[in-house]
Design a protein around this motif. Structure first.
Motif, PDB file in Angstrom:
ATOM      1  N   ILE A  77     -40.082 -15.479  10.608  1.00 29.10           N
ATOM      2  CA  ILE A  77     -39.955 -14.093  10.935  1.00 29.10           C
ATOM      3  C   ILE A  77     -39.813 -13.707  12.234  1.00 29.10           C
ATOM      4  CG2 ILE A  77     -41.379 -11.943  10.581  1.00 29.10           C
ATOM      5  CD1 ILE A  77     -42.875 -13.088   8.018  1.00 29.10           C
ATOM      6  N   ALA A  78     -40.425 -14.243  13.019  1.00 30.31           N
ATOM      7  CA  ALA A  78     -40.339 -14.034  14.641  1.00 30.31           C
ATOM      8  C   ALA A  78     -39.041 -14.440  14.957  1.00 30.31           C
ATOM      9  CB  ALA A  78     -41.377 -14.847  15.405  1.00 30.31           C
ATOM     10  N   MET A  79     -38.351 -15.509  14.391  1.00 30.63           N
ATOM     11  CA  MET A  79     -36.921 -15.798  14.704  1.00 30.63           C
ATOM     12  C   MET A  79     -36.001 -14.655  14.194  1.00 30.63           C
ATOM     13  SD  MET A  79     -34.473 -19.101  14.118  1.00 30.63           S
ATOM     14  CE  MET A  79     -35.027 -19.770  15.405  1.00 30.63           C
ATOM     15  N   TYR A  80     -36.265 -14.280  13.036  1.00 23.76           N
ATOM     16  CA  TYR A  80     -35.524 -13.020  12.304  1.00 23.76           C
ATOM     17  C   TYR A  80     -35.414 -11.823  13.355  1.00 23.76           C
ATOM     18  CZ  TYR A  80     -33.770  -9.691   9.018  1.00 23.76           C
ATOM     19  OH  TYR A  80     -33.052  -8.649   8.401  1.00 23.76           O
ATOM     20  N   LEU A  81     -36.603 -11.559  13.729  1.00 29.50           N
ATOM     21  CA  LEU A  81     -36.949 -10.529  14.612  1.00 29.50           C
ATOM     22  C   LEU A  81     -36.463 -10.763  16.230  1.00 29.50           C
ATOM     23  CD1 LEU A  81     -40.345  -9.210  13.463  1.00 29.50           C
ATOM     24  CD2 LEU A  81     -38.088  -8.160  13.075  1.00 29.50           C
ATOM     25  N   GLY A  82     -35.861 -11.846  16.415  1.00 26.64           N
ATOM     26  CA  GLY A  82     -35.452 -12.189  17.870  1.00 26.64           C
ATOM     27  C   GLY A  82     -36.447 -12.507  18.688  1.00 26.64           C
ATOM     28  N   LYS A  83     -37.731 -12.961  18.250  1.00 23.16           N
ATOM     29  CA  LYS A  83     -38.854 -13.252  19.115  1.00 23.16           C
ATOM     30  C   LYS A  83     -39.178 -14.734  19.374  1.00 23.16           C
ATOM     31  CE  LYS A  83     -41.094  -8.774  17.890  1.00 23.16           C
ATOM     32  NZ  LYS A  83     -42.314  -8.180  17.555  1.00 23.16           N
ATOM     33  N   ALA A  84     -38.470 -15.555  18.697  1.00 20.30           N
ATOM     34  CA  ALA A  84     -38.491 -17.006  18.643  1.00 20.30           C
ATOM     35  C   ALA A  84     -37.239 -17.562  18.810  1.00 20.30           C
ATOM     36  CB  ALA A  84     -39.436 -17.504  17.502  1.00 20.30           C
ATOM     37  N   ASP A  85     -37.116 -18.854  19.559  1.00 21.35           N
ATOM     38  CA  ASP A  85     -35.774 -19.449  19.830  1.00 21.35           C
ATOM     39  C   ASP A  85     -35.838 -20.889  19.212  1.00 21.35           C
ATOM     40  OD1 ASP A  85     -34.539 -17.866  21.740  1.00 21.35           O
ATOM     41  OD2 ASP A  85     -36.764 -18.067  22.776  1.00 21.35           O
ATOM     42  N   VAL A  86     -36.748 -21.336  18.996  1.00 21.39           N
ATOM     43  CA  VAL A  86     -36.991 -22.764  18.281  1.00 21.39           C
ATOM     44  C   VAL A  86     -38.357 -22.707  17.332  1.00 21.39           C
ATOM     45  CG1 VAL A  86     -37.124 -25.235  18.554  1.00 21.39           C
ATOM     46  CG2 VAL A  86     -36.157 -24.298  20.458  1.00 21.39           C
ATOM     47  N   VAL A  87     -37.839 -22.794  15.983  1.00 22.73           N
ATOM     48  CA  VAL A  87     -38.996 -22.700  15.085  1.00 22.73           C
ATOM     49  C   VAL A  87     -39.007 -23.794  14.157  1.00 22.73           C
ATOM     50  CG1 VAL A  87     -39.153 -21.381  12.817  1.00 22.73           C
ATOM     51  CG2 VAL A  87     -38.700 -20.098  14.921  1.00 22.73           C
ATOM     52  N   SER A  88     -40.087 -24.282  13.993  1.00 32.16           N
ATOM     53  CA  SER A  88     -40.554 -25.554  13.256  1.00 32.16           C
ATOM     54  C   SER A  88     -41.025 -25.046  11.827  1.00 32.16           C
ATOM     55  CB  SER A  88     -41.540 -26.309  13.579  1.00 32.16           C
ATOM     56  OG  SER A  88     -42.884 -25.588  14.083  1.00 32.16           O
ATOM     57  N   THR A  89     -40.675 -25.796  10.781  1.00 25.61           N
ATOM     58  CA  THR A  89     -40.950 -25.277   9.355  1.00 25.61           C
ATOM     59  C   THR A  89     -41.461 -26.552   8.667  1.00 25.61           C
ATOM     60  OG1 THR A  89     -39.059 -25.228   8.460  1.00 25.61           O
ATOM     61  CG2 THR A  89     -39.430 -23.247   9.391  1.00 25.61           C
ATOM     62  N   HIS A  90     -42.585 -26.210   7.721  1.00 23.48           N
ATOM     63  CA  HIS A  90     -42.841 -27.305   6.707  1.00 23.48           C
ATOM     64  C   HIS A  90     -43.199 -26.401   5.447  1.00 23.48           C
ATOM     65  CE1 HIS A  90     -47.428 -26.994   7.282  1.00 23.48           C
ATOM     66  NE2 HIS A  90     -46.896 -26.541   8.617  1.00 23.48           N
ATOM     67  N   LEU A  91     -42.312 -25.854   4.671  1.00 23.69           N
ATOM     68  CA  LEU A  91     -42.473 -24.944   3.668  1.00 23.69           C
ATOM     69  C   LEU A  91     -42.082 -25.801   2.474  1.00 23.69           C
ATOM     70  CD1 LEU A  91     -41.524 -21.731   5.434  1.00 23.69           C
ATOM     71  CD2 LEU A  91     -43.613 -22.346   4.908  1.00 23.69           C
ATOM     72  N   LEU A  92     -42.735 -26.081   1.605  1.00 21.38           N
ATOM     73  CA  LEU A  92     -42.330 -26.504   0.138  1.00 21.38           C
ATOM     74  C   LEU A  92     -42.200 -25.469  -0.778  1.00 21.38           C
ATOM     75  CD1 LEU A  92     -42.221 -28.986  -1.849  1.00 21.38           C
ATOM     76  CD2 LEU A  92     -44.569 -28.605  -2.533  1.00 21.38           C
ATOM     77  N   ASP A  93     -40.965 -25.452  -1.340  1.00 28.18           N
ATOM     78  CA  ASP A  93     -40.296 -24.813  -2.622  1.00 28.18           C
ATOM     79  C   ASP A  93     -40.654 -25.333  -3.846  1.00 28.18           C
ATOM     80  OD1 ASP A  93     -38.815 -22.717  -3.873  1.00 28.18           O
ATOM     81  OD2 ASP A  93     -37.245 -24.080  -4.227  1.00 28.18           O
ATOM     82  N   GLY A  94     -41.629 -24.612  -4.693  1.00 30.17           N
ATOM     83  CA  GLY A  94     -42.097 -25.390  -5.649  1.00 30.17           C
ATOM     84  C   GLY A  94     -41.116 -25.603  -6.914  1.00 30.17           C
ATOM     85  N   ASP A  95     -40.051 -24.731  -6.876  1.00 30.34           N
ATOM     86  CA  ASP A  95     -39.079 -24.907  -8.030  1.00 30.34           C
ATOM     87  C   ASP A  95     -38.221 -26.132  -7.795  1.00 30.34           C
ATOM     88  OD1 ASP A  95     -40.015 -22.519  -9.195  1.00 30.34           O
ATOM     89  OD2 ASP A  95     -38.978 -21.200  -7.987  1.00 30.34           O
ATOM     90  N   THR A  96     -38.024 -26.350  -6.556  1.00 31.89           N
ATOM     91  CA  THR A  96     -36.768 -27.223  -6.294  1.00 31.89           C
ATOM     92  C   THR A  96     -37.451 -28.592  -5.599  1.00 31.89           C
ATOM     93  OG1 THR A  96     -36.476 -26.511  -4.153  1.00 31.89           O
ATOM     94  CG2 THR A  96     -35.038 -25.674  -5.609  1.00 31.89           C
ATOM     95  N   LEU A  97     -38.754 -28.215  -5.113  1.00 36.82           N
ATOM     96  CA  LEU A  97     -39.548 -29.406  -4.484  1.00 36.82           C
ATOM     97  C   LEU A  97     -38.983 -29.900  -3.250  1.00 36.82           C
ATOM     98  CD1 LEU A  97     -40.881 -31.592  -7.526  1.00 36.82           C
ATOM     99  CD2 LEU A  97     -41.946 -29.676  -6.306  1.00 36.82           C
ATOM    100  N   GLN A  98     -38.019 -28.975  -2.724  1.00 38.41           N
ATOM    101  CA  GLN A  98     -37.226 -29.147  -1.374  1.00 38.41           C
ATOM    102  C   GLN A  98     -37.987 -28.397  -0.327  1.00 38.41           C
ATOM    103  OE1 GLN A  98     -33.244 -27.547  -1.206  1.00 38.41           O
ATOM    104  NE2 GLN A  98     -32.697 -28.879   0.440  1.00 38.41           N
ATOM    105  N   TYR A  99     -37.912 -29.127   0.990  1.00 37.98           N
ATOM    106  CA  TYR A  99     -38.624 -28.578   1.740  1.00 37.98           C
ATOM    107  C   TYR A  99     -37.598 -27.685   2.725  1.00 37.98           C
ATOM    108  CZ  TYR A  99     -43.501 -30.295   2.047  1.00 37.98           C
ATOM    109  OH  TYR A  99     -44.817 -30.397   1.762  1.00 37.98           O
ATOM    110  N   ASN A 100     -38.206 -26.431   2.998  1.00 35.30           N
ATOM    111  CA  ASN A 100     -37.581 -25.590   4.302  1.00 35.30           C
ATOM    112  C   ASN A 100     -36.411 -24.936   3.952  1.00 35.30           C
ATOM    113  OD1 ASN A 100     -39.947 -26.447   5.839  1.00 35.30           O
ATOM    114  ND2 ASN A 100     -39.027 -28.202   6.510  1.00 35.30           N
ATOM    115  N   ILE A 101     -35.345 -25.490   3.371  1.00 32.89           N
ATOM    116  CA  ILE A 101     -33.808 -24.885   3.566  1.00 32.89           C
ATOM    117  C   ILE A 101     -33.776 -23.720   2.432  1.00 32.89           C
ATOM    118  CG2 ILE A 101     -31.739 -25.286   2.831  1.00 32.89           C
ATOM    119  CD1 ILE A 101     -31.757 -28.073   4.305  1.00 32.89           C
ATOM    120  N   PRO A 102     -34.550 -23.879   1.328  1.00 27.68           N
ATOM    121  CA  PRO A 102     -34.482 -22.622   0.393  1.00 27.68           C
ATOM    122  C   PRO A 102     -35.060 -21.617   1.124  1.00 27.68           C
ATOM    123  CG  PRO A 102     -35.248 -24.654  -0.723  1.00 27.68           C
ATOM    124  CD  PRO A 102     -35.038 -24.969   0.692  1.00 27.68           C
ATOM    125  N   TYR A 103     -36.120 -21.572   1.912  1.00 27.84           N
ATOM    126  CA  TYR A 103     -36.941 -20.487   2.801  1.00 27.84           C
ATOM    127  C   TYR A 103     -35.929 -19.964   3.554  1.00 27.84           C
ATOM    128  CZ  TYR A 103     -41.193 -21.573   0.218  1.00 27.84           C
ATOM    129  OH  TYR A 103     -42.199 -21.812  -0.710  1.00 27.84           O
TER     130      TYR A 103
END
Length: 302
Positions: A110-136
């Motif tokens: 959200i901070a990146m979307y608002l222009g408040k972050a330049d490098v963002v780390s994510t570890h977000l599991l999408d339960g429907d695809t069991l894929q990390y990060n890219i769906p979000y």
């Protein structure tokens, strides 16, 4: 804000959303003036406002040729590997000044979307695809052009007391009667992992005693389990070792970096790719117990 008020270093860290070590570093460098009351360091409210104003002034002239000042880049995420990345960037150039924000994965995006972050780390599991990060990332940065780079792999699962007295083995064990949970804050990747596993396994959050009780770090959750104030929590393996509790690994997380593809980010993206693909950086990650088989690999571009 009342200007005769003062804050402890812990309160300053919470207000600025940085670590206590960063606060101590700011004090040491003279960027934040503090005074001592007994053994405790404190900062006046007016001094805090002055510091924030100076930061806003620097950001307002960021990237202008006439300023002659280093561009501040905000690296957002909570893993210690990001501190290593920040140090490496700082050692390679004087044109970029890394600043650390210790926000969770969703809040960082959200901070990146608002222009408040330049490098963002994510570890977000999408339960429907069991894929990390890219769906979000695709949904949250739908109007942006971005690049996703794999940083590391790490084990995530359940924190339990030494000896695992309740016999926890799977996500379904979260529904056991008489169990006390300690949760993470909204926006944290571990909170998303828990919520997705509850959904997948048909467990209502209303069944969980302690769902609304939160800690804001993996180590905080592990420590609550270690001192017996909760029976179970969700987090990564490294913090379980520090807290000296048992850990039940249930997933291998893909911990990835996101940067916006824009002209003034080209040098930053190239530098991050260079660092992540260096053997020096990978060796530091290995020493922390992380998997580096795909570190530096570009996973997605949009």
């Amino acid at each position: 804000m009342v200007y005769n008020e003062s804050f402890t270093t812990e309160e300053i860290a919470q207000l600025l959303k940085v670590s206590k070590l960063t606060v101590y570093d700011l004090i040491k460098k003279g960027e934040l003036k503090a005074f001592r009351v007994g053994r405790q360091m404190r900062v006046d409210a007016k001094e805090l406002e002055n510091y924030k104003s100076r930061g806003q002034e620097v950001r307002s002239v960021q990237g202008t040729e006439s300023s002659g000042m280093a561009r501040q880049i905000v690296i957002s995420g909570q893993d210690s590997s990001l501190d290593i990345l920040a140090r490496q960037i700082e050692s390679k150039t004087s044109d970029l000044r890394p600043l650390r924000s210790y926000s969770g994965s969703l809040d960082s995006l959200i901070a990146m979307y608002l222009g408040k972050a330049d490098v963002v780390s994510t570890h977000l599991l999408d339960g429907d695809t069991l894929q990390y990060n890219i769906p979000y990332i695709r949904k949250m940065l739908v109007s942006q052009s971005f690049i996703v780079i794999h940083m590391l792999q790490r084990k995530a699962g359940l924190y339990v007391a030494k000896g695992n007295p309740h016999g926890f083995q799977t996500w379904k064990d979260l529904a056991k009667q008489g169990i006390k949970l300690i949760n993470r804050e909204k926006g944290a990747g571990a909170r998303v992992l828990l919520d997705e596993q509850l959904r997948i396994n048909g467990i209502s959050k209303n069944q969980l005693n302690g769902y609304e009780d939160i800690q804001t770090s993996h180590l905080g959750v592990a420590s609550v389990v270690a001192n017996g104030r909760a029976d179970i929590g969700v987090g990564i393996e490294q913090s379980a070792k520090v807290a000296n509790i048992d850990f039940i690994p249930l997933v291998t997380e893909s911990y990835d970096l996101v940067m916006l593809k824009k002209e003034d980010n080209a040098r930053l993206i190239n530098m991050v790719l260079e660092i992540l693909n260096s053997e020096e950086f990978k060796e530091e990650l290995r020493s922390l117990g992380y998997g580096v088989e795909k570190t530096g690999e570009v996973l997605y571009k949009q």
